[in-house]
Motif scaffolding. Structure first.
Motif, mmCIF file in Angstrom:
data_model
loop_
_atom_site.group_PDB
_atom_site.id
_atom_site.type_symbol
_atom_site.label_atom_id
_atom_site.label_comp_id
_atom_site.label_asym_id
_atom_site.label_seq_id
_atom_site.Cartn_x
_atom_site.Cartn_y
_atom_site.Cartn_z
ATOM 1 N N UNK A 18 0.843 -1.201 0.000
ATOM 2 C CA UNK A 18 0.000 0.000 0.000
ATOM 3 C C UNK A 18 0.874 1.246 0.000
ATOM 4 N N UNK A 19 2.064 1.129 -0.598
ATOM 5 C CA UNK A 19 3.036 2.219 -0.587
ATOM 6 C C UNK A 19 2.948 3.124 -1.804
ATOM 7 N N UNK A 20 2.200 2.710 -2.825
ATOM 8 C CA UNK A 20 2.186 3.492 -4.056
ATOM 9 C C UNK A 20 3.577 3.554 -4.657
ATOM 10 N N UNK A 21 4.048 4.777 -4.925
ATOM 11 C CA UNK A 21 5.390 4.967 -5.475
ATOM 12 C C UNK A 21 6.416 5.304 -4.383
ATOM 13 N N UNK A 22 6.004 5.189 -3.116
ATOM 14 C CA UNK A 22 6.910 5.502 -2.017
ATOM 15 C C UNK A 22 8.133 4.595 -2.011
ATOM 16 N N UNK A 23 9.213 5.090 -1.462
ATOM 17 C CA UNK A 23 10.477 4.359 -1.482
ATOM 18 C C UNK A 23 10.976 4.096 -0.062
ATOM 19 N N UNK A 24 11.758 3.020 0.054
ATOM 20 C CA UNK A 24 12.347 2.595 1.333
ATOM 21 C C UNK A 24 13.811 2.254 1.086
ATOM 22 N N UNK A 25 14.685 2.686 1.965
ATOM 23 C CA UNK A 25 16.088 2.269 1.903
ATOM 24 C C UNK A 25 16.219 0.963 2.696
ATOM 25 N N UNK A 26 15.805 -0.136 2.082
ATOM 26 C CA UNK A 26 15.826 -1.448 2.738
ATOM 27 C C UNK A 26 17.235 -1.765 3.241
ATOM 28 N N UNK A 27 17.289 -2.491 4.376
ATOM 29 C CA UNK A 27 18.578 -2.779 5.009
ATOM 30 C C UNK A 27 18.776 -4.277 5.170
ATOM 31 N N UNK A 28 20.016 -4.711 4.990
ATOM 32 C CA UNK A 28 20.366 -6.108 5.183
ATOM 33 C C UNK A 28 20.406 -6.411 6.686
ATOM 34 N N UNK A 29 19.816 -7.545 7.073
ATOM 35 C CA UNK A 29 19.778 -7.914 8.494
ATOM 36 C C UNK A 29 21.175 -8.085 9.082
ATOM 37 N N UNK A 30 22.138 -8.456 8.244
ATOM 38 C CA UNK A 30 23.500 -8.568 8.728
ATOM 39 C C UNK A 30 24.072 -7.234 9.160
ATOM 40 N N UNK A 31 23.670 -6.156 8.492
ATOM 41 C CA UNK A 31 24.126 -4.825 8.891
ATOM 42 C C UNK A 31 23.492 -4.401 10.211
ATOM 43 N N UNK A 32 22.221 -4.748 10.401
ATOM 44 C CA UNK A 32 21.577 -4.477 11.693
ATOM 45 C C UNK A 32 22.318 -5.212 12.801
ATOM 46 N N UNK A 33 22.642 -6.469 12.549
ATOM 47 C CA UNK A 33 23.321 -7.278 13.556
ATOM 48 C C UNK A 33 24.702 -6.724 13.885
#
Length: 272
Positions: A149-164
């Protein structure tokens, strides 16, 4: 060195946090709801009798909130009280970039952590790249379509390894971070961009389908999420559509010393 209790140690970030700590010789106490995992302590948010034994002897905690619970504070607050009673000094909480501090929901935990222990970090992480791999992809996939339901909105998705990696540093760095870290990947992508990248990598056609938040909530509920949590999760998509997640931070590189991984790198490593 006291043990680090890792809640959700079989999960997407918890398993990686545990591996980060082990690689550096830090004593890890992985926790899981399962009874049959060797080397794990039993921990269940819904079973308070498991909390004190899991905390015994721990000096720090990686805290993942109860999954699928719209209002986790009533479960987490007594746990943090017990942690403080047992002398835990440091807690690193997995939060969300989409959820600021507030009186309800996941945001209510930020203050609890900040006020509950002397040393704390809140990881306000963007949406996981791993949500587009394996069984996790099914939560948004339907008949060759990627629902949002984001339309054309954007997200800077992150790798879980970087979170860790950031979590690991926050748990073991000599100086406590005592802050909120907003964690993102290096590039904002729309769900249409993601669908195209997955198609290129796997060869299986996938296209983005824009739906309403209500339709998305029903889809999530049909895949087993509690209805109230499904509605909360779907509502976050409308914020993305309004630009709330269209940002990039340099926190991963600043804390870990290396750049955040790209979506292309994620696809090459984890998708077949």
């Amino acid at each position: 060195m006291a043990d680090v209790l890792v809640i959700g140690a079989t999960g997407t970030t918890g398993s990686r946090v545990a591996a980060f700590l082990r690689d550096r010789g830090v004593p890890v106490r992985p926790a899981s709801r399962r009874h049959d995992l060797a080397g794990h302590v039993r921990f269940d948010w819904a079973a308070p009798e498991t909390h004190a034994p899991a905390l015994s002897g721990a000096g720090a905690v990686y805290l993942v909130a109860p999954i699928g619970v719209a209002e986790p504070a009533p479960l987490v607050a007594p746990f943090l009280d017990e942690a403080a009673r047992q002398g835990v000094r440091r807690v690193v909480l997995l939060g969300s970039s989409a959820v600021p501090e507030g009186a309800t929901g996941l945001g209510a935990l930020y203050r609890l952590v900040r006020d509950g222990v002397p040393e704390w970090t809140v990881l306000r992480a963007s949406w996981f790249m791993q949500n587009f791999a394996g069984d996790a992809l099914a939560l948004r996939a339907r008949d060759g379509e990627l629902l949002s339901a984001t339309g054309q909105g954007r997200v800077a998705f992150i790798d879980a390894g970087d979170i860790a990696s950031v979590a690991g540093h926050a748990l073991i760095d000599e100086a406590p971070h005592n802050t909120e870290h907003v964690l993102t990947g290096p590039e904002p992508l729309s769900y249409a961009d993601v669908a195209a990248a997955l198609t290129r990598r796997t060869g299986r056609p996938l296209r983005h389908r824009a739906v309403t938040a209500d339709e998305l909530a029903r889809h999530f509920a049909a895949h087993g999420l509690p209805p109230d949590f499904a509605a909360t999760l779907a509502a976050l998509d409308t914020g993305i559509g309004g630009g709330s997640e269209d940002r990039v931070t340099g926190t991963v590189e600043r804390v870990t010393g290396r750049p955040a991984r790209t979506f292309r790198e994620f696809c090459a490593r984890e998708l077949r």
